[in-house]
Enzyme design. Sequence first.
Site, short mmCIF file in Angstrom:
data_model
loop_
_atom_site.label_atom_id
_atom_site.label_comp_id
_atom_site.label_asym_id
_atom_site.label_seq_id
_atom_site.Cartn_x
_atom_site.Cartn_y
_atom_site.Cartn_z
CE LYS A 1 -2.02 -1.17 3.73
NZ LYS A 1 -1.46 -2.55 4.25
NE ARG B 1 -5.53 0.55 8.96
CZ ARG B 1 -4.31 0.24 8.77
NH1 ARG B 1 -4.22 -1.19 8.74
NH2 ARG B 1 -3.40 0.83 8.22
NE ARG C 1 7.26 -2.82 6.74
CZ ARG C 1 6.13 -2.55 6.81
NH1 ARG C 1 5.45 -2.05 5.81
NH2 ARG C 1 5.28 -3.02 7.83
NE ARG D 1 5.49 -0.34 10.11
CZ ARG D 1 4.42 -0.25 9.69
NH1 ARG D 1 4.63 0.21 8.25
NH2 ARG D 1 3.25 -0.84 9.89
NE ARG E 1 1.01 -4.43 11.37
CZ ARG E 1 2.10 -4.45 10.68
NH1 ARG E 1 3.07 -5.30 11.43
NH2 ARG E 1 2.57 -4.03 9.51
P1 AP5 Z 1 4.59 -1.78 2.07
O1 AP5 Z 1 4.29 -0.91 1.02
O2 AP5 Z 1 5.45 -1.07 3.32
O3 AP5 Z 1 3.33 -2.58 2.65
P2 AP5 Z 1 2.10 -1.91 3.22
O4 AP5 Z 1 0.73 -2.66 2.47
O5 AP5 Z 1 1.99 -0.34 3.23
O6 AP5 Z 1 1.86 -2.63 4.65
P3 AP5 Z 1 1.97 -2.20 6.02
O7 AP5 Z 1 2.68 -3.06 6.92
O8 AP5 Z 1 2.62 -0.73 6.03
O9 AP5 Z 1 0.41 -1.87 6.34
P4 AP5 Z 1 -0.31 -1.88 7.87
O10 AP5 Z 1 -1.70 -1.81 7.35
O11 AP5 Z 1 0.05 -2.93 8.59
O12 AP5 Z 1 0.41 -0.65 8.40
P5 AP5 Z 1 0.11 0.96 8.62
O13 AP5 Z 1 1.36 1.72 8.88
O14 AP5 Z 1 -0.80 1.10 7.72
O15 AP5 Z 1 5.47 -3.10 1.53
C1 AP5 Z 1 5.90 -3.97 2.52
C2 AP5 Z 1 7.23 -4.55 2.09
O16 AP5 Z 1 7.30 -5.34 0.84
C3 AP5 Z 1 8.47 -3.27 2.00
O17 AP5 Z 1 9.61 -3.88 2.36
C4 AP5 Z 1 8.27 -3.11 0.46
O18 AP5 Z 1 9.63 -2.81 0.09
C5 AP5 Z 1 8.04 -4.58 0.17
N1 AP5 Z 1 7.33 -4.58 -1.31
C6 AP5 Z 1 6.39 -3.84 -1.49
N2 AP5 Z 1 5.61 -4.08 -2.68
C7 AP5 Z 1 6.50 -5.26 -3.19
C8 AP5 Z 1 6.52 -6.13 -4.24
N3 AP5 Z 1 5.37 -5.74 -5.12
N4 AP5 Z 1 7.42 -7.16 -4.47
C9 AP5 Z 1 8.35 -7.45 -3.53
N5 AP5 Z 1 8.65 -6.63 -2.38
C10 AP5 Z 1 7.48 -5.33 -2.17
O19 AP5 Z 1 -0.60 0.94 10.22
C11 AP5 Z 1 0.08 0.63 11.34
C12 AP5 Z 1 -0.74 0.61 12.64
O20 AP5 Z 1 -1.26 2.08 12.79
C13 AP5 Z 1 -1.68 -0.18 12.57
O21 AP5 Z 1 -1.38 -1.63 12.96
C14 AP5 Z 1 -2.70 0.30 13.57
O22 AP5 Z 1 -2.18 0.27 14.94
C15 AP5 Z 1 -2.57 1.87 13.31
N6 AP5 Z 1 -3.48 2.40 12.32
C16 AP5 Z 1 -3.37 2.70 11.05
N7 AP5 Z 1 -4.67 2.89 10.28
C17 AP5 Z 1 -5.44 2.76 11.44
C18 AP5 Z 1 -6.78 3.25 11.43
N8 AP5 Z 1 -7.56 3.62 10.35
N9 AP5 Z 1 -7.50 3.12 12.67
C19 AP5 Z 1 -6.73 2.78 13.77
N10 AP5 Z 1 -5.43 2.57 13.65
C20 AP5 Z 1 -4.78 2.65 12.64
MG MG Z 2 2.44 0.88 5.02
#
Ligand code: AP5
Ligand code: MG
Length: 208
Positions: free
Chosen positions: A14, A89, A123, A156, A167
């Site tokens: 994402k 979410r 990552r 992270r 998650r």
């Molecule tokens: P990356 O692009 O970093 O993945 P991502 O989909 O963004 O995954 P996240 O882990 O960031 O999602 P998340 O929902 O758990 O965390 P968020 O920060 O949103 O890619 C992942 C890895 O793969 C990287 O190393 C990248 O280089 C590699 N990669 C990417 N594409 C690739 C490909 N095609 N091929 C190979 N490698 C690839 O949320 C964190 C926390 O915040 C949540 O757990 C929660 O506590 C809080 N939070 C966030 N949103 C809310 C909400 N709406 N309400 C309440 N709490 C919230």
């Molecule tokens: Mg992310």
Amino acid sequence: MYKILIMGPQGAGKGTQAELLAQTLGIPAISMGALLREEVASGSPAGQRAQAILESGKLVSDDLALGVILSRLARPDAAKGWILDGFPRVDSQADLFLKSIQPTHVILLELTDAQSLERLAGRLQCSVCQQSFHELYLPPKTPGLCDNCGGALIKRSDDNPMAINKRLEIYHHDTEPLLARYEQMGILHRVDGSGTVVEVAAAVRKLF
Ligand code: AP5
Ligand code: MG
């Protein structure tokens, strides 16, 4: 005006794809998780409330999430459109958000849980600008340093097996059901997230 939501399981890309599409469309990529991590790093009252929750993999409260996101969307750079990663979410967030905002596209990056775990295990994230890299799939030009800003790359704190499982459980139980709403609205676009970064970016680009 593009108002794009990017959805998908943990590690689906994402953040990675939102940043690439943002460059193409000339609008900001806004990550809910990144905004919360910035609050934590700044030591703000919101950050202090969020820190332990983020580390456990659970969701912060709706009022905290909504407050942070609405104040970010009110900044001038978002006036011409935006790409939003990680919000809403859960049903309650979608109810509040969709009352006043009509997204134009929802992009779902599809990936299996096994692939999620593999992506997150490798990552690396910039401690300054939060750009994501991967030890195998997207290594930085200089080991340990961000290509974008030169900041130190770190793991992270929520990329540990217990928090990742939590998650993924929340994603499947609470977030996936939102897809039916977007399907009904005719704005859902499913993209195979399992290809390389370049392949996925090309498939996303074709939607615009
Ligand atoms: P990356 O692009 O970093 O993945 P991502 O989909 O963004 O995954 P996240 O882990 O960031 O999602 P998340 O929902 O758990 O965390 P968020 O920060 O949103 O890619 C992942 C890895 O793969 C990287 O190393 C990248 O280089 C590699 N990669 C990417 N594409 C690739 C490909 N095609 N091929 C190979 N490698 C690839 O949320 C964190 C926390 O915040 C949540 O757990 C929660 O506590 C809080 N939070 C966030 N949103 C809310 C909400 N709406 N309400 C309440 N709490 C919230
Ligand atoms: Mg992310």
